[in-house]
Design a protein around this motif. Sequence first.
Motif, PDB file in Angstrom:
ATOM      1  N   ASN A 336       0.836  -1.190   0.000  1.00 42.54           N
ATOM      2  CA  ASN A 336       0.000   0.000   0.000  1.00 42.54           C
ATOM      3  C   ASN A 336       0.878   1.250   0.000  1.00 42.54           C
ATOM      4  OD1 ASN A 336      -2.790  -0.994   0.128  1.00 42.54           O
ATOM      5  ND2 ASN A 336      -2.159  -1.882   2.077  1.00 42.54           N
ATOM      6  N   GLY A 337       0.755   1.991  -1.077  1.00 43.73           N
ATOM      7  CA  GLY A 337       1.561   3.194  -1.239  1.00 43.73           C
ATOM      8  C   GLY A 337       1.729   3.516  -2.707  1.00 43.73           C
ATOM      9  N   LEU A 338       2.645   4.438  -2.992  1.00 43.02           N
ATOM     10  CA  LEU A 338       2.940   4.848  -4.374  1.00 43.02           C
ATOM     11  C   LEU A 338       4.366   4.464  -4.717  1.00 43.02           C
ATOM     12  CD1 LEU A 338       2.109   8.182  -6.136  1.00 43.02           C
ATOM     13  CD2 LEU A 338       4.481   7.425  -6.046  1.00 43.02           C
ATOM     14  N   GLY A 339       4.538   3.824  -5.880  1.00 46.20           N
ATOM     15  CA  GLY A 339       5.874   3.416  -6.296  1.00 46.20           C
ATOM     16  C   GLY A 339       6.132   3.661  -7.765  1.00 46.20           C
ATOM     17  N   LEU A 349      11.514   4.187  -6.422  1.00 48.71           N
ATOM     18  CA  LEU A 349      10.996   5.251  -5.559  1.00 48.71           C
ATOM     19  C   LEU A 349       9.687   4.768  -4.947  1.00 48.71           C
ATOM     20  CD1 LEU A 349      10.792   8.088  -4.382  1.00 48.71           C
ATOM     21  CD2 LEU A 349       9.840   8.864  -6.565  1.00 48.71           C
ATOM     22  N   TRP A 350       9.599   4.826  -3.619  1.00 42.25           N
ATOM     23  CA  TRP A 350       8.407   4.343  -2.927  1.00 42.25           C
ATOM     24  C   TRP A 350       7.993   5.321  -1.836  1.00 42.25           C
ATOM     25  CZ3 TRP A 350       4.465   1.136  -3.175  1.00 42.25           C
ATOM     26  CH2 TRP A 350       3.775   0.770  -2.018  1.00 42.25           C
ATOM     27  N   ILE A 351       6.701   5.689  -1.825  1.00 41.58           N
ATOM     28  CA  ILE A 351       6.101   6.477  -0.755  1.00 41.58           C
ATOM     29  C   ILE A 351       5.088   5.583  -0.056  1.00 41.58           C
ATOM     30  CG2 ILE A 351       4.801   8.558  -0.161  1.00 41.58           C
ATOM     31  CD1 ILE A 351       7.523   9.119  -1.414  1.00 41.58           C
ATOM     32  N   ASN A 354       1.781   4.529   5.011  1.00 42.58           N
ATOM     33  CA  ASN A 354       2.055   5.032   6.358  1.00 42.58           C
ATOM     34  C   ASN A 354       2.861   6.301   6.187  1.00 42.58           C
ATOM     35  OD1 ASN A 354       2.497   5.388   9.089  1.00 42.58           O
ATOM     36  ND2 ASN A 354       4.112   3.849   9.204  1.00 42.58           N
ATOM     37  N   TYR A 355       2.161   7.414   5.957  1.00 40.10           N
ATOM     38  CA  TYR A 355       2.794   8.628   5.444  1.00 40.10           C
ATOM     39  C   TYR A 355       4.007   9.052   6.289  1.00 40.10           C
ATOM     40  CZ  TYR A 355       3.528  13.223   3.510  1.00 40.10           C
ATOM     41  OH  TYR A 355       4.109  14.309   2.896  1.00 40.10           O
ATOM     42  N   GLY A 356       5.022   9.476   5.570  1.00 40.46           N
ATOM     43  CA  GLY A 356       6.250   9.945   6.207  1.00 40.46           C
ATOM     44  C   GLY A 356       7.425   9.041   5.940  1.00 40.46           C
ATOM     45  N   GLU A 357       7.164   7.837   5.424  1.00 41.10           N
ATOM     46  CA  GLU A 357       8.226   6.873   5.158  1.00 41.10           C
ATOM     47  C   GLU A 357       8.292   6.549   3.671  1.00 41.10           C
ATOM     48  OE1 GLU A 357       7.376   3.443   7.464  1.00 41.10           O
ATOM     49  OE2 GLU A 357       7.370   4.502   9.397  1.00 41.10           O
ATOM     50  N   GLY A 358       9.471   6.120   3.241  1.00 35.44           N
ATOM     51  CA  GLY A 358       9.644   5.693   1.858  1.00 35.44           C
ATOM     52  C   GLY A 358      10.950   4.965   1.685  1.00 35.44           C
ATOM     53  N   HIS A 359      11.178   4.442   0.505  1.00 42.33           N
ATOM     54  CA  HIS A 359      12.473   3.825   0.226  1.00 42.33           C
ATOM     55  C   HIS A 359      12.854   4.027  -1.238  1.00 42.33           C
ATOM     56  CE1 HIS A 359      10.131  -0.023  -0.885  1.00 42.33           C
ATOM     57  NE2 HIS A 359      10.832   0.245  -1.973  1.00 42.33           N
ATOM     58  N   SER A 360      14.138   3.892  -1.513  1.00 37.26           N
ATOM     59  CA  SER A 360      14.671   3.882  -2.871  1.00 37.26           C
ATOM     60  C   SER A 360      15.691   2.760  -2.924  1.00 37.26           C
ATOM     61  CB  SER A 360      15.326   5.228  -3.218  1.00 37.26           C
ATOM     62  OG  SER A 360      15.893   5.199  -4.525  1.00 37.26           O
ATOM     63  N   LYS A 361      15.252   1.603  -3.426  1.00 39.06           N
ATOM     64  CA  LYS A 361      16.098   0.410  -3.435  1.00 39.06           C
ATOM     65  C   LYS A 361      16.637   0.211  -4.842  1.00 39.06           C
ATOM     66  CE  LYS A 361      13.771  -1.792   0.467  1.00 39.06           C
ATOM     67  NZ  LYS A 361      13.096  -2.993   1.005  1.00 39.06           N
ATOM     68  N   ALA A 362      17.931   0.411  -4.988  1.00 29.76           N
ATOM     69  CA  ALA A 362      18.566   0.300  -6.303  1.00 29.76           C
ATOM     70  C   ALA A 362      19.997  -0.195  -6.106  1.00 29.76           C
ATOM     71  CB  ALA A 362      18.554   1.650  -7.011  1.00 29.76           C
ATOM     72  N   LYS A 363      20.170  -1.491  -6.037  1.00 20.41           N
ATOM     73  CA  LYS A 363      21.500  -2.064  -5.852  1.00 20.41           C
ATOM     74  C   LYS A 363      21.807  -3.040  -6.968  1.00 20.41           C
ATOM     75  CE  LYS A 363      21.630  -1.473  -0.819  1.00 20.41           C
ATOM     76  NZ  LYS A 363      21.775  -2.121   0.491  1.00 20.41           N
ATOM     77  N   PRO A 364      22.596  -2.648  -7.970  1.00 22.67           N
ATOM     78  CA  PRO A 364      23.222  -1.322  -8.061  1.00 22.67           C
ATOM     79  C   PRO A 364      22.342  -0.275  -8.743  1.00 22.67           C
ATOM     80  CG  PRO A 364      24.048  -2.709  -9.817  1.00 22.67           C
ATOM     81  CD  PRO A 364      23.119  -3.566  -9.003  1.00 22.67           C
ATOM     82  N   LYS A 365      21.365  -0.719  -9.583  1.00 25.73           N
ATOM     83  CA  LYS A 365      20.502   0.209 -10.301  1.00 25.73           C
ATOM     84  C   LYS A 365      19.065  -0.310 -10.268  1.00 25.73           C
ATOM     85  CE  LYS A 365      23.827   2.913 -12.063  1.00 25.73           C
ATOM     86  NZ  LYS A 365      23.938   4.361 -11.871  1.00 25.73           N
TER      87      LYS A 365
END
Length: 437
Positions: A336-339, A349-351, A354-365
Amino acid sequence: MSGSTSSAKGGKATQKQVTLAMLKAHVHPAVLGPMTIRLYNAMRSVDPIKKTEGLSNAISKKQFVLFLSYAMRGTAEEKAFIIQRMISQDADGDIKGKEIKEFTKNLIIAVIQLLQVEDMLRGWSLEKTSDPTIGTLRLTNILISQLKSKDGQHLVADELQNEECGQHELKDWMYTVSLISTFLHIFVAMGLRITNSESQGEVFSTKHLLPKCVGIKYTGVFTIFDIPSIMYLNAYLPSEHQHKWQLLFSSQFHGASFTRFCSLTLHKGPTLLIVKDSDSYVFGGYASHSWDARPQFQGDNKCFLFTLSPRLGIYTCTGYNDHYMYLNHGQQTMPNGLGMGGQLYYFGLWIDSNYGEGHSKAKPKCTTYNSPQLSAQEHFMIDTLEVWSVGNPPDDQLPQPKSVLDSEPEAQALLHMIGKIRMSDGLRDPSEDDGEE
């Protein structure tokens, strides 16, 4: 500029010439002294009759006209000639990368100052945007990074400083980086007072450089964007999305609520999402389609991710998969969120809902956009979040009649003739703002 209106014997007009002092007295006050000297050097370097003598101390009418032709309507080669002469007076010598970088920075600063003084920032203001000084340095660095050395290699900033470039490299740069030509055109046109905000609107337009800003003028919102970053980002949007940006959501104004975020963002057409994390990194994504809440990926290969701080960068689709856009809310079995980009639970890019948190998982890209980690930390906290619609709203978002009678003026007139009034009159706002054009 020359102030020459007299005629010589025989009725022939005297040859008008412009000196550096005359040019300084004429140029726009927003143009600082060093840039005036650059203009002067470029003008007197133009040789309309291919003489071999040295540079003249005054500018003839032929030189002036030819300079304008090269700078504003010329080929990439002709514009490269002008830029080379604005940087160096040595007609045949190469110029160092650090000299080109300094010129590019000064050119961007001059254009922003001219647009500000002439009230041509199209609704943006330096007071409601981030510091343009840092943004100018970032834009300079990204534009210079497109410059190639004589062996055709892209150079990093440190290597470029002392690398020598000639006319051929500058010409290729003109072909590659359209913003340089745009900045040169605006600087010459406004700096020499050929046009301003009140004249030649059809000939001279900044709408593809800066979109019209709608939504912050009369509010307390201060956007994350800075003017140079807006110019950079707008250049990568489809042309139909470059003329207007409208603020849909700002966490400063609308609060930290994912439900509120969705209600103001869904079904609003193409949008720009921009995030500032708690470490002051600024990044986001362009969604080419309206956001829709459903547990499937959506969008197309026009989508991209970007970074604005600490550096500028655009990351377009690789074709590896079609995981362009994702938005889901209120389901237990799916995220549940925006990606944007990547895989479920591993987005570029993930929002989080649970507003206020996010992630950017890119290993390596990120597989979808070939983007690196956008945020300072893989899991980040949101400082500010904004969503802007770009271009015109979709047809189903255009203003609709508020009542059946609103679309039937004859019926309204008939009611008034027989002394009847609509009970809804006075309960609605007849002057509701439908937004700027």
